[in-house]
Design a protein around this motif. Structure first.
Motif, PDB file in Angstrom:
ATOM      1  N   THR A  85       0.835  -1.207   0.000  1.00  0.00           N
ATOM      2  CA  THR A  85       0.000   0.000   0.000  1.00  0.00           C
ATOM      3  C   THR A  85       0.868   1.255   0.000  1.00  0.00           C
ATOM      4  O   THR A  85       0.624   2.205  -0.756  1.00  0.00           O
ATOM      5  CB  THR A  85      -0.917   0.003   1.234  1.00  0.00           C
ATOM      6  OG1 THR A  85      -1.736  -1.177   1.218  1.00  0.00           O
ATOM      7  CG2 THR A  85      -1.803   1.224   1.240  1.00  0.00           C
ATOM      8  N   ARG A  86       1.905   1.228   0.812  1.00  0.00           N
ATOM      9  CA  ARG A  86       2.796   2.387   0.889  1.00  0.00           C
ATOM     10  C   ARG A  86       3.596   2.549  -0.407  1.00  0.00           C
ATOM     11  O   ARG A  86       3.788   3.669  -0.889  1.00  0.00           O
ATOM     12  CB  ARG A  86       3.744   2.208   2.089  1.00  0.00           C
ATOM     13  CG  ARG A  86       4.697   3.370   2.320  1.00  0.00           C
ATOM     14  CD  ARG A  86       3.960   4.672   2.555  1.00  0.00           C
ATOM     15  NE  ARG A  86       4.872   5.771   2.769  1.00  0.00           N
ATOM     16  CZ  ARG A  86       4.559   7.050   2.591  1.00  0.00           C
ATOM     17  NH1 ARG A  86       3.328   7.384   2.202  1.00  0.00           N
ATOM     18  NH2 ARG A  86       5.446   7.999   2.795  1.00  0.00           N
ATOM     19  N   LYS A  89       1.649   4.207  -3.033  1.00  0.00           N
ATOM     20  CA  LYS A  89       1.564   5.647  -2.790  1.00  0.00           C
ATOM     21  C   LYS A  89       2.859   6.344  -3.191  1.00  0.00           C
ATOM     22  O   LYS A  89       2.837   7.401  -3.841  1.00  0.00           O
ATOM     23  CB  LYS A  89       1.265   5.876  -1.300  1.00  0.00           C
ATOM     24  CG  LYS A  89       1.104   7.341  -0.928  1.00  0.00           C
ATOM     25  CD  LYS A  89      -0.119   7.955  -1.586  1.00  0.00           C
ATOM     26  CE  LYS A  89      -0.354   9.383  -1.124  1.00  0.00           C
ATOM     27  NZ  LYS A  89      -1.527   9.997  -1.786  1.00  0.00           N
ATOM     28  N   ASP A  95      -3.792   5.723  -3.789  1.00  0.00           N
ATOM     29  CA  ASP A  95      -4.315   5.361  -2.470  1.00  0.00           C
ATOM     30  C   ASP A  95      -5.087   4.055  -2.598  1.00  0.00           C
ATOM     31  O   ASP A  95      -6.236   4.044  -3.034  1.00  0.00           O
ATOM     32  CB  ASP A  95      -5.222   6.472  -1.942  1.00  0.00           C
ATOM     33  CG  ASP A  95      -4.451   7.749  -1.658  1.00  0.00           C
ATOM     34  OD1 ASP A  95      -3.405   7.660  -0.985  1.00  0.00           O
ATOM     35  OD2 ASP A  95      -4.886   8.815  -2.130  1.00  0.00           O
ATOM     36  N   LEU A  96      -4.417   2.957  -2.250  1.00  0.00           N
ATOM     37  CA  LEU A  96      -5.016   1.634  -2.365  1.00  0.00           C
ATOM     38  C   LEU A  96      -5.405   1.097  -0.997  1.00  0.00           C
ATOM     39  O   LEU A  96      -4.821   1.462   0.016  1.00  0.00           O
ATOM     40  CB  LEU A  96      -4.028   0.648  -3.015  1.00  0.00           C
ATOM     41  CG  LEU A  96      -3.491   0.995  -4.398  1.00  0.00           C
ATOM     42  CD1 LEU A  96      -2.545  -0.109  -4.866  1.00  0.00           C
ATOM     43  CD2 LEU A  96      -4.614   1.192  -5.395  1.00  0.00           C
ATOM     44  N   THR A  97      -6.389   0.216  -1.001  1.00  0.00           N
ATOM     45  CA  THR A  97      -6.710  -0.584   0.177  1.00  0.00           C
ATOM     46  C   THR A  97      -6.499  -2.038  -0.206  1.00  0.00           C
ATOM     47  O   THR A  97      -7.271  -2.604  -0.985  1.00  0.00           O
ATOM     48  CB  THR A  97      -8.165  -0.368   0.621  1.00  0.00           C
ATOM     49  OG1 THR A  97      -8.359   1.017   0.918  1.00  0.00           O
ATOM     50  CG2 THR A  97      -8.470  -1.203   1.858  1.00  0.00           C
ATOM     51  N   ILE A  98      -5.429  -2.620   0.298  1.00  0.00           N
ATOM     52  CA  ILE A  98      -5.104  -4.010  -0.033  1.00  0.00           C
ATOM     53  C   ILE A  98      -5.401  -4.872   1.185  1.00  0.00           C
ATOM     54  O   ILE A  98      -4.869  -4.652   2.261  1.00  0.00           O
ATOM     55  CB  ILE A  98      -3.630  -4.157  -0.449  1.00  0.00           C
ATOM     56  CG1 ILE A  98      -3.321  -3.241  -1.636  1.00  0.00           C
ATOM     57  CG2 ILE A  98      -3.324  -5.610  -0.811  1.00  0.00           C
ATOM     58  CD1 ILE A  98      -1.867  -3.275  -2.080  1.00  0.00           C
ATOM     59  N   ARG A 241      -9.351   0.178  -6.656  1.00  0.00           N
ATOM     60  CA  ARG A 241      -8.436   0.411  -5.537  1.00  0.00           C
ATOM     61  C   ARG A 241      -8.712  -0.435  -4.306  1.00  0.00           C
ATOM     62  O   ARG A 241      -7.913  -0.457  -3.385  1.00  0.00           O
ATOM     63  CB  ARG A 241      -8.435   1.909  -5.198  1.00  0.00           C
ATOM     64  CG  ARG A 241      -8.108   2.739  -6.439  1.00  0.00           C
ATOM     65  CD  ARG A 241      -7.823   4.184  -6.178  1.00  0.00           C
ATOM     66  NE  ARG A 241      -7.501   4.860  -7.445  1.00  0.00           N
ATOM     67  CZ  ARG A 241      -6.847   6.001  -7.533  1.00  0.00           C
ATOM     68  NH1 ARG A 241      -6.441   6.607  -6.436  1.00  0.00           N
ATOM     69  NH2 ARG A 241      -6.601   6.546  -8.713  1.00  0.00           N
ATOM     70  N   TYR A 245      -4.472  -9.139  -1.674  1.00  0.00           N
ATOM     71  CA  TYR A 245      -3.126  -9.585  -2.033  1.00  0.00           C
ATOM     72  C   TYR A 245      -3.154 -10.746  -3.027  1.00  0.00           C
ATOM     73  O   TYR A 245      -2.341 -10.821  -3.944  1.00  0.00           O
ATOM     74  CB  TYR A 245      -2.369 -10.017  -0.775  1.00  0.00           C
ATOM     75  CG  TYR A 245      -0.944 -10.456  -1.059  1.00  0.00           C
ATOM     76  CD1 TYR A 245       0.097  -9.532  -1.048  1.00  0.00           C
ATOM     77  CD2 TYR A 245      -0.649 -11.775  -1.363  1.00  0.00           C
ATOM     78  CE1 TYR A 245       1.396  -9.916  -1.335  1.00  0.00           C
ATOM     79  CE2 TYR A 245       0.642 -12.165  -1.643  1.00  0.00           C
ATOM     80  CZ  TYR A 245       1.656 -11.236  -1.625  1.00  0.00           C
ATOM     81  OH  TYR A 245       2.933 -11.631  -1.923  1.00  0.00           O
ATOM     82  N   ARG A 249      -4.593  -7.202  -7.007  1.00  0.00           N
ATOM     83  CA  ARG A 249      -3.475  -6.264  -6.834  1.00  0.00           C
ATOM     84  C   ARG A 249      -2.604  -6.282  -8.088  1.00  0.00           C
ATOM     85  O   ARG A 249      -2.793  -7.113  -8.981  1.00  0.00           O
ATOM     86  CB  ARG A 249      -2.637  -6.625  -5.604  1.00  0.00           C
ATOM     87  CG  ARG A 249      -1.770  -7.862  -5.756  1.00  0.00           C
ATOM     88  CD  ARG A 249      -0.949  -8.075  -4.503  1.00  0.00           C
ATOM     89  NE  ARG A 249      -0.207  -9.316  -4.522  1.00  0.00           N
ATOM     90  CZ  ARG A 249       1.084  -9.406  -4.858  1.00  0.00           C
ATOM     91  NH1 ARG A 249       1.752  -8.331  -5.240  1.00  0.00           N
ATOM     92  NH2 ARG A 249       1.690 -10.579  -4.822  1.00  0.00           N
TER      93      ARG A 249
END
Length: 322
Positions: A85-86, A89, A95-98, A241, A245, A249
């Motif tokens: 996620t970082r 960015k 801005d992802l939510t994994i 987004r 995993y 992704r």
């Protein structure tokens, strides 16, 4: 460390590989460096003591040395998705939510396809491409819909590349994707255990561990696997987004991928994107362990069949007619 030595130990971001095959090259390069005494990896030194010039480099470094996902502890999984996620960015300003959400207890997913209702519109294909961040350059599709002649039930005899108006009189349509077999040949074929079946029945791939040998692709009797010959590309504004995993992704060149029953959605209690998008209600998805589920109703009350039963693969994907 003085500035000159620090410069010697510095590795550029572009020196880092993107895929599994280049990861091997990366490891090979490290072993050479260790042999030369420029790194202490060979002596078991902590990775944290190795030089890092940026947050991104440090995160990628840890990613390259993580375990196969199925062998990680939950903490390691959470740390991995936090890094990804970082990195998204830092590298792409995304801005992802994994998610690393585990299978829910007492859930075994199954899928049924009504060949009397499908009219070949392919809304399912389009929804799948968007939801799963499939490569736009190669036009990768997990789902294929075949236009079939009456009396034929083998999709290999159908037309999977039609571009005319549908439905066509005296034709019917069959969708094909990964069937998430209980006795999956693809899993047995993988030499490094990069693909496996989860407790909820979803067959997944750890993209970082896949070496791209394509043995699984050759072993699958249902045309369910896809290989990335190039780096997948999805326009930034089209990226889904909400990710998992083991699902949608970012993938890389040289890795296999496939339908995951939209793991990022179904483990949240939602339907796969293809089921939700189908305008005719031809697609049914649910928990095979729930006696009140629609999928159980279909299996109990409809005329169902599976492809290539004689192979003993036990797919979790049925066809049925009203």
């Amino acid at each position: 460390m003085d500035s000159s030595k620090k410069e010697e130990g510095r590795m550029k971001k572009e020196d880092l590989p993107e895929g599994k095959s280049s990861r091997r090259s990366f490891l090979k390069g490290l072993s050479i460096a260790a042999a030369a005494g420029s790194a202490s990896l060979a002596t078991g030194c902590s990775l944290k003591s190795l030089p890092a010039t940026s947050e991104e480099f440090s995160l990628k470094w840890e990613e390259y040395f993580k375990k196969n996902y199925r062998l990680m502890t939950q903490q390691e999984k959470d740390e991995t998705v936090a890094r990804l996620t970082r990195l998204a960015k830092l590298h792409d300003n995304l801005d992802l939510t994994i998610s690393a959400q585990e299978p829910r207890e007492k859930v075994l997913f199954g899928y049924a396809f009504n060949i009397t209702r499908c009219e070949g519109f392919m809304d399912c294909v389009e929804a799948c491409v968007q939801e799963n961040n499939l490569d736009r350059t190669s036009k990768t599709q997990y789902i294929r819909v075949f236009e079939m002649e009456p009396g034929k039930l083998d999709p290999s005899t159908g037309d999977g590349k039609y571009f005319h108006q549908v439905p066509v009189a005296d034709k019917f349509y069959m969708g094909v994707q990964c069937f998430h077999c209980e006795n999956a040949p693809c899993i047995k074929a993988c030499p490094i255990k990069a693909t496996w079946r989860e407790p909820d029945g979803i067959v997944v791939v750890d993209y970082d561990w896949c070496i791209g040998c394509r043995y699984c692709m050759a072993a699958c009797p249902y045309w369910g696997r896809r290989f990335n010959w190039g780096k997948p590309h999805v326009p930034k504004e089209e990226i889904t987004r909400q990710q998992h995993y083991l699902g949608n992704r970012q993938r890389m060149k040289g890795a296999m991928e496939k339908c995951t029953f939209c793991i990022q959605r179904t483990r949240q209690g939602k339907l796969p994107a293809c089921v939700e998008a189908c305008p005719t209600g031809a697609r049914v998805f649910g928990n095979l362990l729930d006696p009140d589920s629609e999928i159980r109703f279909v299996l109990k009350n409809k005329k169902v069949f599976r492809l290539k039963e004689e192979l003993g693969t036990d797919p979790k994907f049925w066809y049925f007619i009203d």
